[in-house]
Enzyme design. Sequence first.
Site, PDB file in Angstrom:
ATOM      1  N   LYS A  35       0.847  -1.204   0.000  1.00 31.11           N
ATOM      2  CA  LYS A  35       0.000   0.000   0.000  1.00 31.11           C
ATOM      3  C   LYS A  35       0.876   1.245   0.000  1.00 31.11           C
ATOM      4  O   LYS A  35       2.081   1.160   0.247  1.00 31.11           O
ATOM      5  CB  LYS A  35      -0.915  -0.017   1.219  1.00 31.11           C
ATOM      6  CG  LYS A  35      -0.188   0.065   2.559  1.00 31.11           C
ATOM      7  CD  LYS A  35      -1.160  -0.121   3.717  1.00 31.11           C
ATOM      8  CE  LYS A  35      -0.433  -0.087   5.055  1.00 31.11           C
ATOM      9  NZ  LYS A  35      -1.328  -0.465   6.156  1.00 31.11           N
ATOM     10  N   ARG A 130     -11.258   0.529  14.600  1.00 29.45           N
ATOM     11  CA  ARG A 130     -11.238   1.196  13.304  1.00 29.45           C
ATOM     12  C   ARG A 130     -12.201   0.412  12.406  1.00 29.45           C
ATOM     13  O   ARG A 130     -13.366   0.748  12.312  1.00 29.45           O
ATOM     14  CB  ARG A 130      -9.820   1.241  12.722  1.00 29.45           C
ATOM     15  CG  ARG A 130      -8.842   2.034  13.589  1.00 29.45           C
ATOM     16  CD  ARG A 130      -7.518   2.271  12.908  1.00 29.45           C
ATOM     17  NE  ARG A 130      -6.983   1.039  12.320  1.00 29.45           N
ATOM     18  CZ  ARG A 130      -5.797   0.933  11.731  1.00 29.45           C
ATOM     19  NH1 ARG A 130      -5.010   1.999  11.648  1.00 29.45           N
ATOM     20  NH2 ARG A 130      -5.384  -0.199  11.221  1.00 29.45           N
ATOM     21  N   TYR A 260      15.859  30.080   9.194  1.00 29.24           N
ATOM     22  CA  TYR A 260      14.647  30.784   9.629  1.00 29.24           C
ATOM     23  C   TYR A 260      14.520  30.746  11.149  1.00 29.24           C
ATOM     24  O   TYR A 260      14.805  29.726  11.790  1.00 29.24           O
ATOM     25  CB  TYR A 260      13.409  30.126   9.029  1.00 29.24           C
ATOM     26  CG  TYR A 260      13.243  30.398   7.555  1.00 29.24           C
ATOM     27  CD1 TYR A 260      13.055  31.687   7.076  1.00 29.24           C
ATOM     28  CD2 TYR A 260      13.279  29.349   6.634  1.00 29.24           C
ATOM     29  CE1 TYR A 260      12.904  31.938   5.719  1.00 29.24           C
ATOM     30  CE2 TYR A 260      13.121  29.583   5.280  1.00 29.24           C
ATOM     31  CZ  TYR A 260      12.935  30.885   4.823  1.00 29.24           C
ATOM     32  OH  TYR A 260      12.793  31.126   3.494  1.00 29.24           O
TER      33      TYR A 260
HETATM   34  C1  LIG Z   1      -0.646  -1.637   6.683  1.00 34.16           C
HETATM   35  C2  LIG Z   1      -1.242  -2.879   7.176  1.00 34.16           C
HETATM   36  C3  LIG Z   1      -0.427  -3.957   7.533  1.00 34.16           C
HETATM   37  C4  LIG Z   1       1.068  -3.893   7.534  1.00 34.16           C
HETATM   38  O1  LIG Z   1       1.524  -3.315   8.738  1.00 34.16           O
HETATM   39  P1  LIG Z   1       3.073  -3.302   9.072  1.00 34.16           P
HETATM   40  O2  LIG Z   1       3.139  -2.790  10.453  1.00 34.16           O
HETATM   41  O3  LIG Z   1       3.696  -2.360   8.111  1.00 34.16           O
HETATM   42  O4  LIG Z   1       3.549  -4.688   8.899  1.00 34.16           O
HETATM   43  C5  LIG Z   1      -1.039  -5.129   7.926  1.00 34.16           C
HETATM   44  N1  LIG Z   1      -2.379  -5.237   7.966  1.00 34.16           N
HETATM   45  C6  LIG Z   1      -3.195  -4.220   7.635  1.00 34.16           C
HETATM   46  C7  LIG Z   1      -4.656  -4.396   7.720  1.00 34.16           C
HETATM   47  C8  LIG Z   1      -2.655  -3.006   7.233  1.00 34.16           C
HETATM   48  O5  LIG Z   1      -3.458  -1.992   6.889  1.00 34.16           O
END
Ligand SMILES: *Cc1c(COP(=O)(O)O)cnc(C)c1O
Length: 368
Positions: A35, A130, A260
């Site tokens: 992702k 969630r 800055y």
């Molecule tokens: C992003 C995600 C993962 C991967 O998590 P990591 O901590 O990067 O291994 C696993 N499961 C779901 C549902 C996710 O959204």
Amino acid sequence: MPRPISATVHTDALRHNLARVKSAVPDARVAAVVKANAYGHGIERVFDALRAADAFALLDLAEAQRVRALGWRGPILLLEGVFEPRDLELCSRLGLWHAVHCDEQIDWLAAHKTQEPHHVFLKMNGGMNRLGFTPVRYRSAWARLNALPQVGEISLMMHFSDADGMRQGVDGIQHQIQAFESATQDLPGERCLSNSAAILRYGQGLPMRNDWVRSGIVMYGSSPDFPEHDIAHWGLLPTMTLSSRLIATQDLQPGDTVGYGSAFVAEQAMRIGIVACGYADGYQRLSPTGTPILVDGVRTRIVGRVSMDMLTVDLTPVPAAAIGSEVTLWGRARNGRILPIDEVARASGTVGYELMCAVAARVALQVD
Ligand SMILES: *Cc1c(COP(=O)(O)O)cnc(C)c1O
């Protein structure tokens, strides 16, 4: 010459880290999570190194299309499922597996016309609140799905909120394991549970079946439980090097200020270097004085405030540095010295995930 900043993806390190995952959970199948454009690395750049995985997991239908366009015929899992009913048409067409986390998604499936029954991953809300059905509602959701001709295999999925540490004094996965076990005990179907932290910390040691793991950050060379454990502890290699060069130097006198807000004041005479990297490249503006950085492979610190296109570094430990000197924001310097992304993230009040995902489009991505 283009502006001298680039992000290099190390495919050898991706392969190495994926092998690490497989050795940690030899009996499970591995869904490589790509992702967010493979955590900022670029799906097309990581694909070949990760094709030894058993599946790819992602969120975006457009990303699923990119993975299919690369020639991947294996499973692709949509971790949040579909966002509207007509997304199911693409799932049918591309043979995508998809999470089902709410009643509406079941309604949409019930109204969907498909030749091939879909393989779905029924998501439990194990307390993270969630996505997913609470343990109390999980079985009725399963029964509803199971009665649909549009649905073939139903796998059971949950996501850990605290696999990287403790929760209220006990192992962070304990409470969710209990919730999952009691709600799913006699349900058939594969289980899909561990994320990176659970893969590394618990390996095969979950007290239940764990047919599929979802491996994300561990493949990208960041430790999910830093600072308790660093990548060296877990035997992981950095997969991304963000590098640039010095484009100027300045000699400061005591009392001179930098950048800055004059946020840094020199206490003694010192030399600083100006690096072609700023927050418009994805480097955190909030990274304070002291954030580690390598110049010519030598560890030093940034000083003063990060600006849009530049940041400034203390050259005291690297007296030979000059315009053109190599700067490693994180990753692997040419001399082999490693600056783990986790150390930069820690100094900046964030995690490696955010840094790698934030690398901006104007930064050229390379592969080695
Ligand atoms: C992003 C995600 C993962 C991967 O998590 P990591 O901590 O990067 O291994 C696993 N499961 C779901 C549902 C996710 O959204």
